[in-house]
Design a protein around this motif. Structure first.
Motif, PDB file in Angstrom:
ATOM      1  N   ILE A  73       0.824  -1.203   0.000  1.00 22.61           N
ATOM      2  CA  ILE A  73       0.000   0.000   0.000  1.00 22.61           C
ATOM      3  C   ILE A  73       0.864   1.261   0.000  1.00 22.61           C
ATOM      4  O   ILE A  73       0.626   2.186  -0.791  1.00 22.61           O
ATOM      5  N   ARG A  74       1.876   1.326   0.862  1.00 24.48           N
ATOM      6  CA  ARG A  74       2.739   2.508   0.915  1.00 24.48           C
ATOM      7  C   ARG A  74       3.472   2.721  -0.405  1.00 24.48           C
ATOM      8  O   ARG A  74       3.588   3.839  -0.891  1.00 24.48           O
ATOM      9  N   ASP A  75       3.950   1.635  -0.995  1.00 25.49           N
ATOM     10  CA  ASP A  75       4.636   1.706  -2.276  1.00 25.49           C
ATOM     11  C   ASP A  75       3.688   2.225  -3.359  1.00 25.49           C
ATOM     12  O   ASP A  75       4.054   3.099  -4.151  1.00 25.49           O
ATOM     13  N   MET A  76       2.466   1.740  -3.374  1.00 24.32           N
ATOM     14  CA  MET A  76       1.508   2.161  -4.386  1.00 24.32           C
ATOM     15  C   MET A  76       1.109   3.625  -4.197  1.00 24.32           C
ATOM     16  O   MET A  76       0.927   4.346  -5.186  1.00 24.32           O
ATOM     17  N   ILE A  77       0.989   4.072  -2.968  1.00 23.67           N
ATOM     18  CA  ILE A  77       0.660   5.488  -2.727  1.00 23.67           C
ATOM     19  C   ILE A  77       1.804   6.370  -3.228  1.00 23.67           C
ATOM     20  O   ILE A  77       1.576   7.366  -3.926  1.00 23.67           O
ATOM     21  N   MET A  78       3.040   5.994  -2.913  1.00 19.28           N
ATOM     22  CA  MET A  78       4.186   6.788  -3.369  1.00 19.28           C
ATOM     23  C   MET A  78       4.273   6.797  -4.895  1.00 19.28           C
ATOM     24  O   MET A  78       4.497   7.850  -5.498  1.00 19.28           O
ATOM     25  N   LEU A  79       4.097   5.639  -5.524  1.00 21.33           N
ATOM     26  CA  LEU A  79       4.130   5.576  -6.984  1.00 21.33           C
ATOM     27  C   LEU A  79       2.992   6.382  -7.595  1.00 21.33           C
ATOM     28  O   LEU A  79       3.174   7.078  -8.603  1.00 21.33           O
ATOM     29  N   SER A  80       1.814   6.314  -6.982  1.00 21.17           N
ATOM     30  CA  SER A  80       0.652   7.037  -7.500  1.00 21.17           C
ATOM     31  C   SER A  80       0.848   8.543  -7.402  1.00 21.17           C
ATOM     32  O   SER A  80       0.510   9.281  -8.330  1.00 21.17           O
ATOM     33  N   VAL A  81       1.382   9.005  -6.292  1.00 21.67           N
ATOM     34  CA  VAL A  81       1.647  10.439  -6.144  1.00 21.67           C
ATOM     35  C   VAL A  81       2.733  10.871  -7.126  1.00 21.67           C
ATOM     36  O   VAL A  81       2.599  11.887  -7.816  1.00 21.67           O
ATOM     37  N   ALA A  82       3.796  10.093  -7.219  1.00 20.10           N
ATOM     38  CA  ALA A  82       4.908  10.447  -8.106  1.00 20.10           C
ATOM     39  C   ALA A  82       4.474  10.530  -9.564  1.00 20.10           C
ATOM     40  O   ALA A  82       4.924  11.416 -10.304  1.00 20.10           O
ATOM     41  N   THR A  83       3.600   9.631  -9.990  1.00 15.97           N
ATOM     42  CA  THR A  83       3.173   9.635 -11.386  1.00 15.97           C
ATOM     43  C   THR A  83       2.052  10.628 -11.661  1.00 15.97           C
ATOM     44  O   THR A  83       1.698  10.839 -12.822  1.00 15.97           O
ATOM     45  N   SER A  84       1.500  11.261 -10.621  1.00 13.17           N
ATOM     46  CA  SER A  84       0.391  12.187 -10.848  1.00 13.17           C
ATOM     47  C   SER A  84       0.721  13.636 -10.522  1.00 13.17           C
ATOM     48  O   SER A  84      -0.145  14.498 -10.570  1.00 13.17           O
ATOM     49  N   ILE A  85       1.973  13.931 -10.219  1.00 13.12           N
ATOM     50  CA  ILE A  85       2.370  15.312  -9.946  1.00 13.12           C
ATOM     51  C   ILE A  85       2.101  16.189 -11.167  1.00 13.12           C
ATOM     52  O   ILE A  85       1.644  17.337 -11.040  1.00 13.12           O
ATOM     53  N   ASP A  86       2.348  15.660 -12.360  1.00 15.72           N
ATOM     54  CA  ASP A  86       2.079  16.448 -13.563  1.00 15.72           C
ATOM     55  C   ASP A  86       0.591  16.776 -13.699  1.00 15.72           C
ATOM     56  O   ASP A  86       0.227  17.828 -14.214  1.00 15.72           O
ATOM     57  N   ALA A  87      -0.275  15.916 -13.191  1.00 16.45           N
ATOM     58  CA  ALA A  87      -1.713  16.183 -13.229  1.00 16.45           C
ATOM     59  C   ALA A  87      -2.079  17.367 -12.334  1.00 16.45           C
ATOM     60  O   ALA A  87      -3.059  18.080 -12.606  1.00 16.45           O
ATOM     61  N   LEU A  88      -1.307  17.593 -11.289  1.00 19.28           N
ATOM     62  CA  LEU A  88      -1.519  18.754 -10.423  1.00 19.28           C
ATOM     63  C   LEU A  88      -1.321  20.041 -11.234  1.00 19.28           C
ATOM     64  O   LEU A  88      -2.147  20.964 -11.169  1.00 19.28           O
ATOM     65  N   ALA A  89      -0.252  20.102 -12.002  1.00 25.53           N
ATOM     66  CA  ALA A  89       0.021  21.275 -12.835  1.00 25.53           C
ATOM     67  C   ALA A  89      -1.040  21.445 -13.918  1.00 25.53           C
ATOM     68  O   ALA A  89      -1.453  22.571 -14.225  1.00 25.53           O
ATOM     69  N   VAL A  90      -1.507  20.342 -14.482  1.00 29.79           N
ATOM     70  CA  VAL A  90      -2.560  20.419 -15.494  1.00 29.79           C
ATOM     71  C   VAL A  90      -3.848  20.945 -14.865  1.00 29.79           C
ATOM     72  O   VAL A  90      -4.555  21.763 -15.464  1.00 29.79           O
ATOM     73  N   GLY A  91      -4.146  20.526 -13.648  1.00 31.87           N
ATOM     74  CA  GLY A  91      -5.316  21.043 -12.938  1.00 31.87           C
ATOM     75  C   GLY A  91      -5.221  22.545 -12.722  1.00 31.87           C
ATOM     76  O   GLY A  91      -6.212  23.270 -12.837  1.00 31.87           O
ATOM     77  N   PHE A  92      -4.025  23.020 -12.437  1.00 30.32           N
ATOM     78  CA  PHE A  92      -3.787  24.456 -12.298  1.00 30.32           C
ATOM     79  C   PHE A  92      -4.145  25.168 -13.601  1.00 30.32           C
ATOM     80  O   PHE A  92      -4.835  26.184 -13.601  1.00 30.32           O
ATOM     81  N   SER A  93      -3.686  24.606 -14.730  1.00 27.42           N
ATOM     82  CA  SER A  93      -3.993  25.234 -16.019  1.00 27.42           C
ATOM     83  C   SER A  93      -5.478  25.119 -16.351  1.00 27.42           C
ATOM     84  O   SER A  93      -6.037  26.003 -16.999  1.00 27.42           O
ATOM     85  N   PHE A  94      -6.155  24.052 -15.901  1.00 30.93           N
ATOM     86  CA  PHE A  94      -7.605  23.940 -16.115  1.00 30.93           C
ATOM     87  C   PHE A  94      -8.344  25.089 -15.442  1.00 30.93           C
ATOM     88  O   PHE A  94      -9.321  25.605 -15.970  1.00 30.93           O
ATOM     89  N   ALA A  95      -7.885  25.502 -14.260  1.00 28.07           N
ATOM     90  CA  ALA A  95      -8.522  26.630 -13.564  1.00 28.07           C
ATOM     91  C   ALA A  95      -8.351  27.908 -14.364  1.00 28.07           C
ATOM     92  O   ALA A  95      -9.286  28.706 -14.476  1.00 28.07           O
ATOM     93  N   LEU A  96      -7.180  28.102 -14.946  1.00 29.51           N
ATOM     94  CA  LEU A  96      -6.924  29.306 -15.732  1.00 29.51           C
ATOM     95  C   LEU A  96      -7.740  29.328 -17.011  1.00 29.51           C
ATOM     96  O   LEU A  96      -8.079  30.393 -17.523  1.00 29.51           O
TER      97      LEU A  96
END
Length: 190
Positions: free
Chosen positions: A108-131
């Motif tokens: 579970i811990r490994d999957m959470i870390m991998l999931s966060v690491a692979t979705s950081i770019d989605a955070l930036a895309v969400g920022f651009s969606f707001a704009l």
């Protein structure tokens, strides 16, 4: 933003999760669909949640940058796309959790870390969606569902074909994000 563009962004964002899923599939001597679905759920959930977080952060800054929002979206998507292209060239072996019997373990811990690491770019895309004032619930749902499907399939592909598609998927994802960024910029200029 058109539904096709949204799907393209979802596919581009899911390529990191796909690459990790392929590596996870390498561990399986026999295909385990339950593990495939669990991995898809982890990646899909985080890929859907991160744009929502980025959207709320971006919406607070909208009034400050609304005049240049297309440029910011272009720059963010291009940076993410170029980073994905660089990562595809590095050919770094992903650490997968296999035991000596060839059975994939899900930590579970490994999957959470991998999931966060692979979705950081989605955070930036969400920022651009707001704009760009995009419906975040629709966008996050599409991204999450696509990532779930693509990641689940990635485990199967890793099991069947090995790691030969990992670098190709990261390149494809990077190229898609750069193209969408250029399209957003051109739409803002015209």
């Amino acid at each position: 933003m058109s539904f096709f563009n949204l799907i393209s962004i979802g596919v581009g964002l899911s390529m990191d999760a796909f690459a990790v899923s392929v590596c996870k599939g390498l561990c399986q001597k026999k295909m385990n669909w339950k593990n495939s679905i669990i991995i898809g759920l982890f990646f899909g959930f985080f890929q859907a949640a991160m744009p929502i977080i980025g959207y709320f952060i971006g919406s607070h800054f909208y009034s400050l940058v609304s005049g240049i929002s297309n440029w910011i979206a272009f720059i963010l998507l291009t940076i993410i796309g170029v980073q994905m292209l660089r990562e595809s060239k590095e050919s770094v072996q992903e650490e997968v959790c296999c035991d000596i019997s060839g059975i994939m373990e899900i930590d579970i811990r490994d999957m959470i870390m991998l999931s966060v690491a692979t979705s950081i770019d989605a955070l930036a895309v969400g920022f651009s969606f707001a704009l760009l004032n995009i419906n975040i619930i629709k966008a996050a749902s599409v991204i999450g569902i696509l990532t779930f499907l693509i990641s689940s399939a990635g485990v199967y592909i890793g099991h069947k074909f090995g790691s030969r598609y990992k670098n190709t998927s990261e390149k494809l994802g990077g190229i898609i994000l750069i193209i969408i960024g250029i399209k957003i910029l051109l739409e803002g200029l015209l």
